[in-house]
Design an enzyme around this catalytic site. Structure first.
Site, PDB file in Angstrom:
ATOM      1  N   ASP A 188       0.731  -1.274  -0.020  1.00 16.71           N
ATOM      2  CA  ASP A 188       0.019  -0.235   0.115  1.00 16.71           C
ATOM      3  C   ASP A 188       0.785   1.277   0.020  1.00 16.71           C
ATOM      4  O   ASP A 188       1.978   1.402   0.606  1.00 16.71           O
ATOM      5  CB  ASP A 188      -0.870  -0.041   1.283  1.00 16.71           C
ATOM      6  CG  ASP A 188      -1.892  -0.850   1.268  1.00 16.71           C
ATOM      7  OD1 ASP A 188      -2.483  -1.546  -0.002  1.00 16.71           O
ATOM      8  OD2 ASP A 188      -2.507  -1.516   2.189  1.00 16.71           O
ATOM      9  N   ARG A 215       7.745   3.531   4.594  1.00 16.59           N
ATOM     10  CA  ARG A 215       7.626   2.416   5.631  1.00 16.59           C
ATOM     11  C   ARG A 215       8.954   1.780   5.218  1.00 16.59           C
ATOM     12  O   ARG A 215       8.985   0.652   4.719  1.00 16.59           O
ATOM     13  CB  ARG A 215       6.499   1.559   5.316  1.00 16.59           C
ATOM     14  CG  ARG A 215       5.148   2.172   5.526  1.00 16.59           C
ATOM     15  CD  ARG A 215       4.246   1.048   5.649  1.00 16.59           C
ATOM     16  NE  ARG A 215       3.777   0.639   4.345  1.00 16.59           N
ATOM     17  CZ  ARG A 215       2.689  -0.206   4.051  1.00 16.59           C
ATOM     18  NH1 ARG A 215       2.139  -0.832   5.022  1.00 16.59           N
ATOM     19  NH2 ARG A 215       2.541  -0.597   3.229  1.00 16.59           N
ATOM     20  N   PRO A 216      10.071   2.411   5.730  1.00 19.61           N
ATOM     21  CA  PRO A 216      11.327   1.891   5.648  1.00 19.61           C
ATOM     22  C   PRO A 216      11.597   0.586   6.475  1.00 19.61           C
ATOM     23  O   PRO A 216      11.016   0.243   7.301  1.00 19.61           O
ATOM     24  CB  PRO A 216      12.441   2.765   6.044  1.00 19.61           C
ATOM     25  CG  PRO A 216      11.558   3.788   7.157  1.00 19.61           C
ATOM     26  CD  PRO A 216      10.065   3.572   6.601  1.00 19.61           C
ATOM     27  N   ASP A 262      14.730  -0.373   7.485  1.00 23.77           N
ATOM     28  CA  ASP A 262      15.803  -0.314   8.270  1.00 23.77           C
ATOM     29  C   ASP A 262      16.094  -1.039   9.583  1.00 23.77           C
ATOM     30  O   ASP A 262      17.218  -1.506   9.557  1.00 23.77           O
ATOM     31  CB  ASP A 262      16.270   1.247   8.249  1.00 23.77           C
ATOM     32  CG  ASP A 262      15.346   1.909   9.198  1.00 23.77           C
ATOM     33  OD1 ASP A 262      14.018   1.973   8.791  1.00 23.77           O
ATOM     34  OD2 ASP A 262      15.719   2.753  10.164  1.00 23.77           O
ATOM     35  N   ASP A 322      -4.889   1.452  10.966  1.00 21.75           N
ATOM     36  CA  ASP A 322      -5.654   0.769  10.122  1.00 21.75           C
ATOM     37  C   ASP A 322      -6.926   1.241  10.476  1.00 21.75           C
ATOM     38  O   ASP A 322      -7.885   0.702   9.570  1.00 21.75           O
ATOM     39  CB  ASP A 322      -5.214  -0.708  10.088  1.00 21.75           C
ATOM     40  CG  ASP A 322      -4.318  -1.260   9.480  1.00 21.75           C
ATOM     41  OD1 ASP A 322      -3.345  -0.191   8.609  1.00 21.75           O
ATOM     42  OD2 ASP A 322      -3.879  -2.411   9.366  1.00 21.75           O
TER      43      ASP A 322
END
Length: 421
Positions: free
Chosen positions: A116, A121-122, A124, A307
């Site tokens: 999405d 939204r890394p 890492d 969400d």
């Protein structure tokens, strides 16, 4: 491409049963390859993400049998192979194969995950965890190559800079068969973390502290599934139906829920004035009266789930007066549903990533687009409330996250269909 066509404005009533948690399922399926024996998952939702994950398993010669809500996975003949970029890029949860493959084979080759579009939204923290366990991580031709040392992964203390669900789950999967103890500090506490830990512990893993901010994992030699695992109910699906019932319901009972997983969400819905009766594993949502505006601020569990900020937005529009405010602290850019709601006549704006909601007495059908799963759920609720016909393009996004959605809505009396175009 799929479209959802809704003829709205019809009060809904009846009973609806919640499926297994999507956010558990998409981790449990990759985690199944850690087992040396066949795995049985029960309560599996009928969603597109499950189909995509089964396709990825087939690329590794893992056999799957999905009947009704039971999924059997046999990893006996699993082969280690790079996963196809196309499927990976359509499904962010495919990144759980990084931890699962690393834990099983000591090596994972995975394309960068997609999914999405809700802002950065890394991964890492996932990488930081793998490296702390001794793995090397390289990026070649848009692929992530993660390799354990010849001596194998070793337990380590890993402090997450934020309690990431994905990183917590991936590190758990990578470390269950590492040598020694792994400690994850500032771990995510979501119920789906507990579900994964329960699944792995029942196969012989030693995981303590799941659901708290410190998780301890003692590495074991191997994992073997012994009994079926039943997936917890989907709290996001349940929250979506609560909003639906309050928006346009004429008395709806929602079955197969764990109320405590919804505490912060239900507190906000009841603050608006919605009346809910709770039973042992169900909720009855009464037809809504005069509702008041509230402020919503998302947070990590047990706070208000990111969400659920989109599914609650149509409910805010039904308030009689005042100004509602929605602030998403997890994904501030998660506002793509607002222009689509405006097309339908919603009195709603975005200022500096803060959503401002005003009473809207009438929504009309419109052609809108579901940019991602929860935005699609928001537009679906708005379409059910609206007069006339609403057509939602990219409805495949809704099907990725909501179990048998067309069937369930029809059972409540909705006039809805999903077609291929």
């Amino acid at each position: 491409m799929k479209q959802m066509i809704i003829h709205g404005g019809k009060p809904l009533k009846g009973d609806v049963w919640i499926g297994g948690a999507k956010n558990s399922t998409v981790a449990l399926i990759p985690a199944s390859i850690l087992s040396r024996t066949p795995v049985t998952l029960e309560g599996v939702p009928r969603i597109a993400d499950v189909d995509n994950l089964m396709d990825l398993l087939s690329e590794m010669d893992v056999k799957c049998d999905f009947h009704e809500t039971t999924l059997r996975i046999n990893p006996d003949n699993i082969k280690r192979s790079p996963l196809p970029a196309g499927k990976i890029k359509s499904l962010r949860a495919s990144y759980y194969f990084m931890g699962a493959l690393l834990g099983r084979f000591g090596k994972a080759v995975v394309s960068f995950p997609g999914g999405d579009d809700i802002g950065p939204r890394p991964i890492d923290q996932h990488i930081k965890g793998f490296e702390a366990l001794g793995a090397t991580v390289e990026n070649e031709n848009d692929q992530i190559i993660i390799t354990a040392p010849k001596t194998g992964l070793r337990g380590a203390k890993i402090h997450l800079k934020m309690p990431s669900v994905g990183a917590t789950m991936n590190i758990i999967m990578a470390s269950v068969m590492a040598k020694g103890q792994t400690i994850i500090e500032n771990a995510a506490k979501e119920p789906e973390i507990i579900d994964l830990a329960t699944f792995l512990n029942n196969m012989g893993a030693v995981i303590r502290g799941a659901g708290t901010e410190v998780i301890r994992i003692e590495g074991v030699e191997e994992l073997k599934a012994q009994t079926p695992h039943t997936i917890i109910p989907d709290r996001i699906e349940a929250g979506t139906y609560v909003a639906l019932a309050a928006c346009i319901g004429n008395g709806i009972r929602i079955h197969n829920i764990i109320e405590e997983h919804l505490d912060s969400y239900l507190a906000k819905v009841e603050e608006m004035g919605v009346v809910i009766d709770a039973d042992e594993d169900s909720l009855f949502v009464y037809p809504a009266g005069d509702l008041k505006m509230i402020q919503v601020r998302t947070d990590v569990y047990p706070g208000f789930a990111t969400d659920l900020q989109q599914p609650i937005t149509p409910l805010l529009l039904t308030a009689k007066s005042g100004e509602g405010v929605v602030i998403d602290q997890i994904y501030p850019k998660r506002v793509g549903h607002i222009p689509e709601l405006q097309k339908m006549g919603a009195n709603i704006q975005v200022e500096d990533n803060i959503i401002l909601v005003h009473p809207t007495h009438h929504l009309h059908g419109e052609h809108v687009s579901a940019g991602e799963i929860r935005a699609g759920a928001c537009l679906m609720l708005a379409g059910l409330m609206a007069d006339g016909e609403t057509i939602i393009s990219n409805a495949g996004n809704i099907l990725r996250g909501y179990d048998r959605i067309e069937q369930k809505l029809r059972q409540l009396g909705a006039e809805v269909s999903v077609i291929d175009v």
